[in-house]
Scaffold this motif. Structure first.
Motif, mmCIF file in Angstrom:
data_model
loop_
_atom_site.group_PDB
_atom_site.id
_atom_site.type_symbol
_atom_site.label_atom_id
_atom_site.label_comp_id
_atom_site.label_asym_id
_atom_site.label_seq_id
_atom_site.Cartn_x
_atom_site.Cartn_y
_atom_site.Cartn_z
ATOM 1 N N GLY A 132 -3.802 -27.368 -28.667
ATOM 2 C CA GLY A 132 -2.719 -27.646 -27.745
ATOM 3 C C GLY A 132 -2.689 -26.648 -26.604
ATOM 4 N N PRO A 133 -1.584 -26.607 -25.853
ATOM 5 C CA PRO A 133 -1.481 -25.739 -24.679
ATOM 6 C C PRO A 133 -1.579 -24.262 -25.041
ATOM 7 C CG PRO A 133 0.248 -27.414 -24.672
ATOM 8 C CD PRO A 133 -0.399 -27.451 -26.025
ATOM 9 N N VAL A 134 -2.113 -23.489 -24.099
ATOM 10 C CA VAL A 134 -2.236 -22.042 -24.236
ATOM 11 C C VAL A 134 -1.311 -21.389 -23.226
ATOM 12 C CG1 VAL A 134 -3.789 -20.074 -23.997
ATOM 13 C CG2 VAL A 134 -4.608 -22.189 -25.049
ATOM 14 N N ALA A 135 -0.565 -20.385 -23.651
ATOM 15 C CA ALA A 135 0.327 -19.663 -22.743
ATOM 16 C C ALA A 135 -0.502 -18.707 -21.886
ATOM 17 C CB ALA A 135 1.388 -18.899 -23.531
ATOM 18 N N VAL A 136 -0.582 -18.981 -20.598
ATOM 19 C CA VAL A 136 -1.342 -18.154 -19.662
ATOM 20 C C VAL A 136 -0.352 -17.360 -18.821
ATOM 21 C CG1 VAL A 136 -3.009 -18.137 -17.777
ATOM 22 C CG2 VAL A 136 -3.194 -19.851 -19.594
ATOM 23 N N GLN A 137 -0.584 -16.057 -18.744
ATOM 24 C CA GLN A 137 0.291 -15.194 -17.949
ATOM 25 C C GLN A 137 -0.340 -14.943 -16.582
ATOM 26 O OE1 GLN A 137 1.245 -10.572 -18.137
ATOM 27 N NE2 GLN A 137 2.313 -11.639 -19.789
ATOM 28 N N PHE A 138 0.388 -15.266 -15.527
ATOM 29 C CA PHE A 138 -0.057 -15.012 -14.158
ATOM 30 C C PHE A 138 0.686 -13.791 -13.620
ATOM 31 C CE2 PHE A 138 -1.127 -19.458 -14.751
ATOM 32 C CZ PHE A 138 -2.369 -19.569 -14.125
ATOM 33 N N ARG A 139 -0.078 -12.847 -13.046
ATOM 34 C CA ARG A 139 0.503 -11.637 -12.482
ATOM 35 C C ARG A 139 0.084 -11.504 -11.017
ATOM 36 N NH1 ARG A 139 -1.487 -7.186 -16.977
ATOM 37 N NH2 ARG A 139 -0.469 -8.079 -18.828
ATOM 38 N N LEU A 140 0.959 -10.871 -10.228
ATOM 39 C CA LEU A 140 0.654 -10.592 -8.829
ATOM 40 C C LEU A 140 0.537 -9.093 -8.637
ATOM 41 C CD1 LEU A 140 0.344 -11.370 -5.837
ATOM 42 C CD2 LEU A 140 2.843 -11.273 -5.661
ATOM 43 N N ALA A 141 -0.580 -8.647 -8.059
ATOM 44 C CA ALA A 141 -0.780 -7.236 -7.719
ATOM 45 C C ALA A 141 -0.615 -7.074 -6.216
ATOM 46 C CB ALA A 141 -2.164 -6.774 -8.162
ATOM 47 N N GLY A 142 0.077 -6.026 -5.809
ATOM 48 C CA GLY A 142 0.299 -5.803 -4.396
ATOM 49 C C GLY A 142 1.674 -6.275 -3.962
ATOM 50 N N ASP A 143 1.856 -6.368 -2.661
ATOM 51 C CA ASP A 143 3.149 -6.746 -2.105
ATOM 52 C C ASP A 143 3.186 -8.236 -1.766
ATOM 53 O OD1 ASP A 143 3.941 -4.062 -2.239
ATOM 54 O OD2 ASP A 143 3.019 -3.633 -0.285
ATOM 55 N N GLY A 144 4.363 -8.686 -1.352
ATOM 56 C CA GLY A 144 4.508 -10.074 -0.932
ATOM 57 C C GLY A 144 4.733 -11.008 -2.098
ATOM 58 N N THR A 145 4.440 -12.280 -1.866
ATOM 59 C CA THR A 145 4.583 -13.310 -2.895
ATOM 60 C C THR A 145 3.345 -14.191 -2.881
ATOM 61 O OG1 THR A 145 5.709 -14.813 -1.365
ATOM 62 C CG2 THR A 145 7.095 -13.332 -2.697
ATOM 63 N N ALA A 146 3.150 -14.938 -3.946
ATOM 64 C CA ALA A 146 1.986 -15.817 -4.063
ATOM 65 C C ALA A 146 2.394 -17.096 -4.779
ATOM 66 C CB ALA A 146 0.856 -15.131 -4.816
ATOM 67 N N ARG A 147 1.610 -18.128 -4.548
ATOM 68 C CA ARG A 147 1.848 -19.423 -5.177
ATOM 69 C C ARG A 147 0.587 -19.836 -5.926
ATOM 70 N NH1 ARG A 147 3.627 -24.270 -1.333
ATOM 71 N NH2 ARG A 147 5.249 -22.715 -0.888
ATOM 72 N N VAL A 148 0.729 -20.268 -7.172
ATOM 73 C CA VAL A 148 -0.388 -20.717 -7.996
ATOM 74 C C VAL A 148 -0.354 -22.237 -8.083
ATOM 75 C CG1 VAL A 148 -1.473 -20.633 -10.275
ATOM 76 C CG2 VAL A 148 -0.398 -18.585 -9.330
ATOM 77 N N VAL A 149 -1.463 -22.860 -7.708
ATOM 78 C CA VAL A 149 -1.595 -24.311 -7.770
ATOM 79 C C VAL A 149 -2.654 -24.644 -8.811
ATOM 80 C CG1 VAL A 149 -2.154 -26.417 -6.511
ATOM 81 C CG2 VAL A 149 -0.930 -24.543 -5.355
ATOM 82 N N LEU A 150 -2.257 -25.335 -9.873
ATOM 83 C CA LEU A 150 -3.138 -25.653 -10.989
ATOM 84 C C LEU A 150 -3.182 -27.164 -11.168
ATOM 85 C CD1 LEU A 150 -4.795 -24.046 -13.170
ATOM 86 C CD2 LEU A 150 -2.870 -24.451 -14.702
ATOM 87 N N ASP A 151 -4.386 -27.703 -11.260
ATOM 88 C CA ASP A 151 -4.552 -29.162 -11.405
ATOM 89 C C ASP A 151 -3.864 -29.920 -10.271
ATOM 90 O OD1 ASP A 151 -6.087 -28.964 -13.731
ATOM 91 O OD2 ASP A 151 -4.297 -28.839 -14.987
ATOM 92 N N GLY A 152 -3.875 -29.311 -9.079
ATOM 93 C CA GLY A 152 -3.323 -29.984 -7.917
ATOM 94 C C GLY A 152 -1.826 -29.911 -7.751
ATOM 95 N N ARG A 153 -1.135 -29.153 -8.602
ATOM 96 C CA ARG A 153 0.324 -29.063 -8.463
ATOM 97 C C ARG A 153 0.763 -27.602 -8.604
ATOM 98 N NH1 ARG A 153 2.918 -28.703 -13.420
ATOM 99 N NH2 ARG A 153 1.560 -28.939 -15.244
ATOM 100 N N PRO A 154 1.769 -27.175 -7.850
ATOM 101 C CA PRO A 154 2.279 -25.806 -7.962
ATOM 102 C C PRO A 154 2.878 -25.567 -9.353
ATOM 103 C CG PRO A 154 3.046 -26.850 -5.935
ATOM 104 C CD PRO A 154 2.454 -27.940 -6.784
ATOM 105 N N VAL A 155 2.478 -24.453 -9.976
ATOM 106 C CA VAL A 155 2.975 -24.147 -11.319
ATOM 107 C C VAL A 155 3.695 -22.816 -11.392
ATOM 108 C CG1 VAL A 155 1.212 -25.542 -12.461
ATOM 109 C CG2 VAL A 155 0.755 -23.125 -11.997
ATOM 110 N N ALA A 156 3.513 -21.949 -10.392
ATOM 111 C CA ALA A 156 4.146 -20.634 -10.464
ATOM 112 C C ALA A 156 4.300 -20.052 -9.066
ATOM 113 C CB ALA A 156 3.323 -19.677 -11.321
ATOM 114 N N SER A 157 5.447 -19.404 -8.859
ATOM 115 C CA SER A 157 5.692 -18.604 -7.665
ATOM 116 C C SER A 157 5.800 -17.161 -8.119
ATOM 117 C CB SER A 157 6.983 -19.051 -6.969
ATOM 118 O OG SER A 157 7.217 -18.278 -5.816
ATOM 119 N N LEU A 158 4.875 -16.324 -7.629
ATOM 120 C CA LEU A 158 4.730 -14.969 -8.163
ATOM 121 C C LEU A 158 5.314 -13.925 -7.227
ATOM 122 C CD1 LEU A 158 1.034 -15.143 -9.459
ATOM 123 C CD2 LEU A 158 3.141 -15.608 -10.725
#
Length: 218
Positions: A132-158
């Motif tokens: 089944g699904p695996v819990a993946v942790q996304f981290r942001l290094a540095g300043d500002g913000t980032a957006r993660v797009v997985l399988d064509g859809r946004p999944v996280a705002s970092l």
């Protein structure tokens, strides 16, 4: 004739043989014995330290140099359990990380351009395989913000210092990392989730994602 005879006598003269007990001494500096290995690193059995370096790095533990990676790669060491200080040099700059190494366990360290992070796993060397699904942790290094797009859809705002957990199925997923407003693409590729706990993806502006745990970024 006299000069020629004298030259022949010198040329044909044989040197006196050296006695059997002759030992040349000049120019032979004393040889010192090699230093003994540090006691905390000489155990036959103990804890396992694994270093996953995404950049060239020099590795020291408790003041003892264990190795140097001239290219990105992985290194594994067997060390006596206990409290140690891990020092990693990247581009000549040291980073100290206190680590607690326990018998029968392995400790993994991820070395990237944006820093050094630590995570522990079991002695078997691989995280337990899960369905089944695996819990993946996304981290942001540095300043500002980032957006993660997985399988064509946004999944996280970092944001810095605020990791986000996302459930991802085992397999290969298209992944892109963009600026917080979505106008600039920082990296694009695919995330291979191999199954297991402890998968961490660290992103930073201008750098490829750095993956630690049972996964790979292609």
């Amino acid at each position: 004739m006299t000069i020629l005879a004298a030259w022949c006598a010198v040329a044909l003269a044989r040197p006196e043989p050296l006695p059997d007990n002759h030992v040349p001494r000049a120019g032979n500096p004393p040889v010192e014995a090699a230093p003994a290995p540090a006691p905390e690193l000489a155990a036959e059995e103990g804890a396992r330290l694994e270093v996953d370096a995404k950049v060239p790095a020099e590795i020291l533990v408790s003041g003892v140099k264990l190795g140097q990676l001239y290219f990105p790669g992985e290194a594994s060491f067997k060390i006596v359990p206990g409290e140690h200080v891990l020092r990693i040099y990247v581009n000549g700059q040291p980073t100290d990380l206190p680590v607690t190494l326990r018998a029968g366990e392995r400790t993994r360290v991820l070395v990237g351009r944006s820093g050094v992070s630590l995570e522990a796993a079991d002695e078997a060397g691989a995280s337990p395989v899960v369905e089944g699904p695996v819990a993946v942790q996304f981290r942001l290094a540095g300043d500002g913000t980032a957006r993660v797009v997985l399988d064509g859809r946004p999944v996280a705002s970092l944001q810095p210092g605020a990791p986000v957990m996302v459930d991802v199925g085992v397999g290969v997923h298209p992944l892109s990392v963009r600026s917080g407003d979505g106008t600039a693409i920082w990296a694009t590729g695919s995330l291979e989730v191999q199954g297991g706990d402890g998968l961490v993806v660290q992103v930073a502006e201008g750098r490829m994602p750095e993956v630690s745990g049972p996964g790979v970024f292609h």
